[in-house]
Design an enzyme around this catalytic site. Structure first.
Site, PDB file in Angstrom:
ATOM      1  N   CYS A   1      -6.172   6.632   1.449  1.00  0.00           N
ATOM      2  CA  CYS A   1      -4.752   6.907   1.195  1.00  0.00           C
ATOM      3  C   CYS A   1      -4.534   8.361   0.789  1.00  0.00           C
ATOM      4  O   CYS A   1      -3.489   8.938   1.061  1.00  0.00           O
ATOM      5  CB  CYS A   1      -4.205   6.001   0.086  1.00  0.00           C
ATOM      6  SG  CYS A   1      -4.236   4.257   0.521  1.00  0.00           S
TER       7      CYS A   1
ATOM      8  N   CYS B   1      -7.216   4.259  -3.733  1.00  0.00           N
ATOM      9  CA  CYS B   1      -7.651   4.160  -2.335  1.00  0.00           C
ATOM     10  C   CYS B   1      -7.962   5.539  -1.763  1.00  0.00           C
ATOM     11  O   CYS B   1      -7.071   6.376  -1.640  1.00  0.00           O
ATOM     12  CB  CYS B   1      -6.539   3.450  -1.549  1.00  0.00           C
ATOM     13  SG  CYS B   1      -6.515   3.758   0.215  1.00  0.00           S
TER      14      CYS B   1
END
Ligand SMILES: [Zn+2]
Length: 151
Positions: free
Chosen positions: A75, A72
């Site tokens: 993230c 991600c």
């Protein structure tokens, strides 16, 4: 790099972990030797297995759980923010990280539909959640509110 508050003059210093570990880090303002932050200086890695113990059983202080995954992109933006918040916690809260790919039980229990999602728990209850990349100030403010809120 880690942020350490000088015990003598309270100014915040950004220091190299190696220098800190070797006792070579000094305060930029007053020159006092800087001590490594105590517990909570790094985000705690948690799992489905340790979640109940580390998060739900924690009393008194809010625990923020950063739900993330290695693939991600956003993230990876939040990761260093979590490191900084953990380094600046000074016992007021705890920062934990949960890899949702490795820990699907906890992720589905709290209906993590998109990541990053940050869950804030206090006294075993989920009291707040933030989704997506957020400015550090926003997250810090929500932690301050959580610290004052009765669960
Ligand atoms: Zn100082």
């Amino acid at each position: 790099m880690q942020i350490v508050t000088c015990s003598k003059c309270s100014s915040k210093n950004r220091v190299d972990e190696m220098r800190l570990a070797n006792g070579e880090a000094k305060c930029g303002r007053c020159g006092a030797r800087l001590e490594a932050n105590t517990a909570g200086s790094k985000p705690l890695e948690i799992s489905d297995h340790t979640f109940a113990h580390e998060v739900l059983a924690a009393k008194g202080k809010p625990v923020l759980v950063d739900c993330w995954a290695p693939w991600c992109g956003p993230c990876r933006i939040i990761g260093p923010v979590m490191d900084e918040l953990a380094a600046e916690a000074q016992g007021n809260y705890r920062i934990a990280k949960l890899n949702v790919d490795d820990n699907p039980q906890t992720a589905s229990r709290f209906q993590i539909a998109s990541i990053p999602t940050m869950l804030i728990f206090k006294d075993g209850k989920l009291i707040d959640r933030l989704t997506g990349v957020q400015p550090k100030q926003t997250i810090a403010e929500r932690l301050r509110v959580a610290a004052r809120t009765a669960a």
